[in-house]
Design an enzyme around this catalytic site. Structure first.
Site, PDB file in Angstrom:
ATOM      1  N   CYS A  51       0.832  -1.214   0.000  1.00  0.00           N
ATOM      2  CA  CYS A  51       0.000   0.000   0.000  1.00  0.00           C
ATOM      3  C   CYS A  51       0.862   1.258   0.000  1.00  0.00           C
ATOM      4  CB  CYS A  51      -0.939   0.012   1.199  1.00  0.00           C
ATOM      5  SG  CYS A  51      -0.105  -0.024   2.802  1.00  0.00           S
ATOM      6  N   HIS A 300      -1.724   0.656   7.558  1.00  0.00           N
ATOM      7  CA  HIS A 300      -2.233   0.628   6.185  1.00  0.00           C
ATOM      8  C   HIS A 300      -2.444   2.040   5.654  1.00  0.00           C
ATOM      9  CE1 HIS A 300      -4.057  -1.047   2.668  1.00  0.00           C
ATOM     10  NE2 HIS A 300      -5.296  -0.652   2.949  1.00  0.00           N
TER      11      HIS A 300
END
Length: 484
Positions: A51, A300
């Protein structure tokens, strides 16, 4: 492997105590840039880790789709358009990372015939050997250029083998860069496309330049234990500079200069860590050129964005029951969310700079300094008068809200009261039914004097409150989108 290849590996992966990068962590990074079958402008992330590259690319991808295309149907694009916009986005990030145009741009891809789908066992070659090969990977016939699109097909590709079959090519002009990136579309989409692009950015920027910008040169760009990308990696892709901090400008700490962000970014960054008071994001990232923000949680990255502003009549604040009524589109004002600071926003920022712990108040002894910093009248007699008005109970503190009301009572920041928002999370398991799709919603931005319209208390909202302290979110789904 050549010394150059070793330097790249050390910079990206560090030197794990076990002697090598874990196979499971490397496998998580072996995916390409793949569009979701359910959302034609959204990239899909197969597992945790990449990510740090995929979210910044998604943010720039949205910028180019929303603000550079004439079509209003931004969620539905043809495959040829996907190719064009992805490659132009990758080129844009490479251009931003280039420290000196005279040194050219580096493209890292597979040596001829060495992509993972090749049936022949690859020869062990160093990067320096493959650099001198006469033909780049993009010159292969189309049937040899089609790497597999699923990350799991790379399970048999070891860390060492991957680094032994890389080809580096340098192009000297922007036009050649864009042409080369476009010709390698199937490589970006295929196995290890994310890593090939990351290595291209690193070599284009220059290993030594990156080490000079990172606060701790021994810190790898990818955590070798958990596989997460560092803040330096995110900043490199977003701003072109691999600095480790998110504040504005440089700061001195115990005689050491700590580098921050030096100009307004094209896309922004907000983090849940700020709501937990671990850091403070500066205005260059909080107020980017386009209303698109990468959102960071503990583990994340996702993306929050708006396509255009929705505005209410300023004479009446929206209520909880009439939130979605009497709203009108105002496309010409779609950039209001990222416009220049208003005087009240500047005052809030300056006030908070004297409140490093983010308490919402300052000692009254600092009021004169705040007023001077804002170029307000700061004569001792007037400051004393203001103190008595803002602290009638002699508590010795000045609250932010009353301070702003005193000096900016009718200040309109220009931010619409209500506007449509979208949230993107590339991880399949973080989406409803594992379908990577945007979550639609409406944001309400209220003033500090307004009664709170309580909607939820989710990580997404707490992250956004670091920019809009009084934001409320109404999502069209039954559950709020996930930051993780």
């Amino acid at each position: 492997m050549s010394e150059l290849n070793k330097d790249v590996v050390d910079l990206v992966w560090g030197r794990p105590s076990g002697g090598g990068v874990s196979a499971s962590i490397f496998r998580r990074w072996t995916q390409g840039f793949v569009f979701s079958e359910y959302e034609q402008t959204a990239l899909e992330q197969f597992e945790g880790g990449p990510c740090a590259v995929i979210a910044p690319v998604q943010a720039f991808l949205l910028k180019n789709i929303l603000f550079s295309r004439e079509s209003s149907n931004w969620r539905q694009i043809l495959e040829e358009e996907q190719k064009t916009v992805l490659c132009s986005t990758l080129s844009e990030i490479l251009e931003s990372a280039c420290a000196s145009p005279s040194t050219g741009f580096c493209i890292v891809t597979w040596a001829k015939g060495q992509s993972p789908h090749t049936s022949k066992a690859p020869k062990t070659q160093t990067q320096s050997q493959t650099q001198d090969m006469p033909e780049p990977e993009s010159s292969q016939p189309p049937e040899e250029q089609q790497p597999c699109l699923a990350a799991l097909t790379a399970e048999d590709l070891s860390f060492e083998r991957f680094h032994s079959v890389l080809h580096k090519r340098t192009v000297l002009s922007v036009s050649d860069l864009r042409e080369e990136v476009l010709s390698l579309y199937h490589s970006w989409r295929g196995c290890c496309g994310v890593l090939l692009f990351l290595y291209s950015v690193i070599l284009t920027k220059g290993i030594e330049n990156i080490r000079n910008e990172i606060q701790d040169p021994t810190e790898p760009l990818i955590d070798p234990v958990h596989g997460h990308g560092s803040q330096s990696l995110v900043n490199l892709l977003v701003t072109g500079h691999a600095v480790s901090n998110v504040w504005d400008g440089d700061r001195e700490c115990s005689g050491m200069k700590l580098h921050g962000i030096h100009k307004q970014a094209s896309v922004g960054f907000l983090t849940l860590m700020e709501s937990l008071r671990y850091c403070k994001v500066g205005t260059f990232l909080k107020s980017p050129k386009f209303p698109i923000w990468i959102l960071g949680s503990e583990t994340h990255l996702s993306v929050f964005f708006t396509k255009a502003s929705l505005i209410h009549s300023k004479s009446k604040k929206p209520s909880h029951n009439s939130t979605l009524c009497n709203i009108s589109w105002s496309p010409q004002q779609e950039m209001m969310l990222v416009g220049p600071e208003s005087p009240s926003e500047q005052a809030r920022r300056v006030f908070q700079s004297f409140d490093p712990e983010d308490n919402g108040f300052i000692p009254e002894s600092l009021l004169e300094d705040v007023m001077k910093a804002l170029d307000l009248v700061s004569e001792p007699e007037y400051v004393s008068l203001v103190k008595s008005k803002l602290d009638p109970e002699n508590l010795g503190i000045i609250l932010l809200g009353p301070f702003l009301l005193e000096f900016f009572p009718d200040q309109d920041s220009g931010i619409p009261d209500s506007f449509p928002v979208y949230h993107y999370n590339g991880l399949k398991q973080s989406n409803h039914k594992e379908r990577v799709e945007y979550v639609d919603g409406t944001a309400l931005v209220l003033g500090f004097e307004d009664p709170m319209v309580r909607t939820d208390d989710t990580p997404v909202k707490r992250c956004l409150q670091t920019k809009w302290p009084y934001i409320e979110l109404l999502w069209t789904t039954n559950r709020s989108p996930s930051l993780n």
